[in-house]
Design a protein around this motif. Structure first.
Motif, PDB file in Angstrom:
ATOM      1  N   ASP A 202       0.985  -0.583  -0.099  1.00 18.37           N
ATOM      2  CA  ASP A 202      -0.094   0.290  -0.385  1.00 18.37           C
ATOM      3  C   ASP A 202       0.775   0.876   0.180  1.00 18.37           C
ATOM      4  OD1 ASP A 202      -2.570  -1.163  -0.085  1.00 18.37           O
ATOM      5  OD2 ASP A 202      -2.624  -1.490   2.180  1.00 18.37           O
ATOM      6  N   GLU A 203       2.454   0.495   0.438  1.00 18.60           N
ATOM      7  CA  GLU A 203       2.713   2.218   0.114  1.00 18.60           C
ATOM      8  C   GLU A 203       3.372   3.118  -1.068  1.00 18.60           C
ATOM      9  OE1 GLU A 203       6.162  -0.949   0.977  1.00 18.60           O
ATOM     10  OE2 GLU A 203       3.854  -0.799   1.476  1.00 18.60           O
ATOM     11  N   LEU A 204       3.589   2.199  -1.762  1.00 17.49           N
ATOM     12  CA  LEU A 204       4.044   2.285  -2.789  1.00 17.49           C
ATOM     13  C   LEU A 204       3.409   2.930  -4.161  1.00 17.49           C
ATOM     14  CD1 LEU A 204       5.546  -1.587  -3.564  1.00 17.49           C
ATOM     15  CD2 LEU A 204       6.712  -0.103  -2.603  1.00 17.49           C
ATOM     16  N   ARG A 205       3.990   3.902  -4.511  1.00 13.90           N
ATOM     17  CA  ARG A 205       4.092   4.855  -5.067  1.00 13.90           C
ATOM     18  C   ARG A 205       4.682   4.883  -6.477  1.00 13.90           C
ATOM     19  NH1 ARG A 205       0.688   4.882  -2.831  1.00 13.90           N
ATOM     20  NH2 ARG A 205      -0.195   5.922  -1.174  1.00 13.90           N
ATOM     21  N   LEU A 211       3.711  11.837  -4.133  1.00 17.04           N
ATOM     22  CA  LEU A 211       3.598  10.756  -2.794  1.00 17.04           C
ATOM     23  C   LEU A 211       3.530  11.430  -1.194  1.00 17.04           C
ATOM     24  CD1 LEU A 211       5.867   8.853  -3.181  1.00 17.04           C
ATOM     25  CD2 LEU A 211       8.007  10.270  -2.472  1.00 17.04           C
ATOM     26  N   GLU A 212       2.484  10.386  -0.487  1.00 10.38           N
ATOM     27  CA  GLU A 212       2.106  10.941   0.415  1.00 10.38           C
ATOM     28  C   GLU A 212       2.763  10.074   1.768  1.00 10.38           C
ATOM     29  OE1 GLU A 212       0.715   8.584  -1.786  1.00 10.38           O
ATOM     30  OE2 GLU A 212      -1.533   9.795  -2.035  1.00 10.38           O
ATOM     31  N   VAL A 216       6.339   5.330  -0.630  1.00  7.80           N
ATOM     32  CA  VAL A 216       7.951   5.908  -1.271  1.00  7.80           C
ATOM     33  C   VAL A 216       7.371   5.196  -2.778  1.00  7.80           C
ATOM     34  CG1 VAL A 216       9.602   4.595   0.565  1.00  7.80           C
ATOM     35  CG2 VAL A 216       8.310   3.590  -0.853  1.00  7.80           C
ATOM     36  N   TYR A 217       8.491   5.518  -3.882  1.00  5.41           N
ATOM     37  CA  TYR A 217       8.139   5.273  -5.323  1.00  5.41           C
ATOM     38  C   TYR A 217       8.536   4.070  -5.398  1.00  5.41           C
ATOM     39  CZ  TYR A 217       7.342  10.039  -6.729  1.00  5.41           C
ATOM     40  OH  TYR A 217       6.458  11.587  -6.250  1.00  5.41           O
TER      41      TYR A 217
END
Length: 431
Positions: A202-205, A211-212, A216-217
């Motif tokens: 869920d943390e990946l963009r 980038l909230e 992280v990218y």
């Protein structure tokens, strides 16, 4: 149907929660089945493809006896017949592509250039720099050349009917030139392996998205894409999949339906959100899920099907790689790479290691294989030395860009003292 778990349990040192690297490599190798489909492609499109059949020479290479250098073609008998100095009359000239077609008398010779067909009856070439010329006559010492010297025989490189290249070879630039020299313009190759991959979390963009905080990218997909392309594999990027059971199940089944191999990054450790391992127990078959290696301990290997349970639908081999960027690269090169080459039909060879002296102390725990990033250099005496890049955290991707090698510390090894020899795997030709 024999499951991977049943098969793997017969392997020496089998421990699905902490499998030695060599045992994991052996298990993966057993289940890496080469693709069978063959394509015929134009020679210009064959670079880096895997040769599906032997290339058999349809002719002798070279096709005729020819001169290996510029000089004069003669009968070797004159070297003994004329005493210390040989004197011959020049009967004509032979150039590459323009042979001398006349008869050559025993006391005559023919001016030849490199690659020119040997005139009938001639078996020796005396280099031009050893010859004194006077009009149409040449002289040279009889001991200046041996019988048969400087002549290339027909079929010396490749006799007609012999294998020029063996099936399983990854075709290089020189191979294409060799195939062209045989007059062959179309090459049988294995179809490219198809590998589907995605990242979980869920943390990946993805690139271009905002980038909230706490996000992280996603770098792993881009790293995997590049590593797959280096192996000339067809990559299928399925993007980022959220930590939701339904989304992960859909992605895994879709990947299995469209590819020979499925690669994921993240989602295979023991965290509450690591759902991939749980889902595989429903419609997959897992051989192991943790290795005695650093970095890269959480690594799952098995099979996944496109249907609702094992054995239903289309199957694909599955590699669940860790989420940390360096661990993704290490596990790919040490576990996944060879399997992909074998499945591509290639005759995979172990990556060569060289010995280097460690420039400093390296801490190492017995009972796991470690792949530390290092910088290898040769000194003025040709001796290799290697220095770790500093922090060996599996999240420091910049260390992979800084390094030029892996320092390979075997399962049984303990701490390394400065000056002690270690195995080094250079990145050149690998990454």
């Amino acid at each position: 149907m024999t499951t991977l778990n049943e098969f793997s349990s017969c392997v020496t040192q089998y421990d699905p929660q902490a499998l030695p690297v060599t045992a994991a490599q052996a298990i993966v190798r057993q289940w890496a089945t080469p693709v069978t489909a063959v394509e015929h492609v134009p020679l210009h499109d064959a670079l880096d493809r895997v040769l599906a059949e032997d290339i058999v020479s349809p002719c002798d290479v070279p096709a005729h006896d020819n001169s290996a250098m510029d000089g004069y073609a003669l009968r070797s008998a004159v070297l003994e017949d004329q005493g210390a100095t040989v004197e011959l009359t020049v009967a004509g000239k032979a150039l590459a592509g323009h042979p001398f077609g006349g008869a050559v008398a025993p006391t005559a010779c023919v001016r030849v250039m490199t690659g020119a067909c040997m005139p009938a009856g001639c078996d020796t070439v005396v280099p031009q720099e050893l010859v004194a010329c006077s009009g149409e006559t040449i002289r040279f010492p009889a001991n200046a050349v041996r019988a048969g010297a400087n002549r290339r025989l027909a079929g010396e490189d490749l006799p007609r009917g012999s294998a020029a290249l063996r099936a399983g070879r990854i075709l290089r630039s020189s191979d294409l030139g060799l195939i062209a020299s045989l007059g062959i313009g179309e090459v049988p190759v294995r179809r490219r392996l198809r590998v589907a991959f995605f990242s979980t979390g869920d943390e990946l963009r993805s690139l271009g998205e905002p980038l909230e905080p706490g996000c992280v990218y996603d770098s792993n997909r881009h790293t995997l894409f590049a590593m797959l392309r280096r192996l000339n594999i067809d990559p299928l990027d399925l993007g980022v999949v959220r930590d939701q059971p339904a989304a992960l199940e859909t992605a895994l089944r879709s990947a299995a339906a469209s590819a020979d191999v499925v690669l994921t990054s993240g989602g295979v450790s023991v965290g509450e959100a690591d759902l991939t391992k749980q889902l595989l127990q429903t419609f997959g078959d897992v051989a192991f899920w943790s290795l005695a290696m650093r970095p890269g301990r959480p690594l799952a290997f098995g099979r996944v099907w496109s249907g609702e349970r094992p054995g239903v639908g289309l199957p694909a081999l599955f590699f669940g790689l860790p989420g940390n960027p360096v661990a993704v690269m290490v596990t790919f090169y040490q576990i996944v790479r060879e399997a992909l080459l074998v499945m591509s039909g290639a005759s995979a060879q172990p990556v060569p290691l060289l010995q280097a002296a460690s420039a400093e102390i390296i801490r190492k725990r017995v009972g796991r294989t470690e792949y530390q990033r290092g910088i290898a250099r040769r000194d003025a005496n040709g001796q290799w030395h290697v220095t770790p890049t500093g922090s060996q955290s599996s999240g420091v991707l910049s260390s992979m860009s800084e390094a030029n090698c892996f320092i390979v510390l075997a399962h049984e090894r303990s701490d390394v003292v400065a000056g002690e020899s270690v195995d080094v795997m250079l990145f050149d030709g690998l990454i």
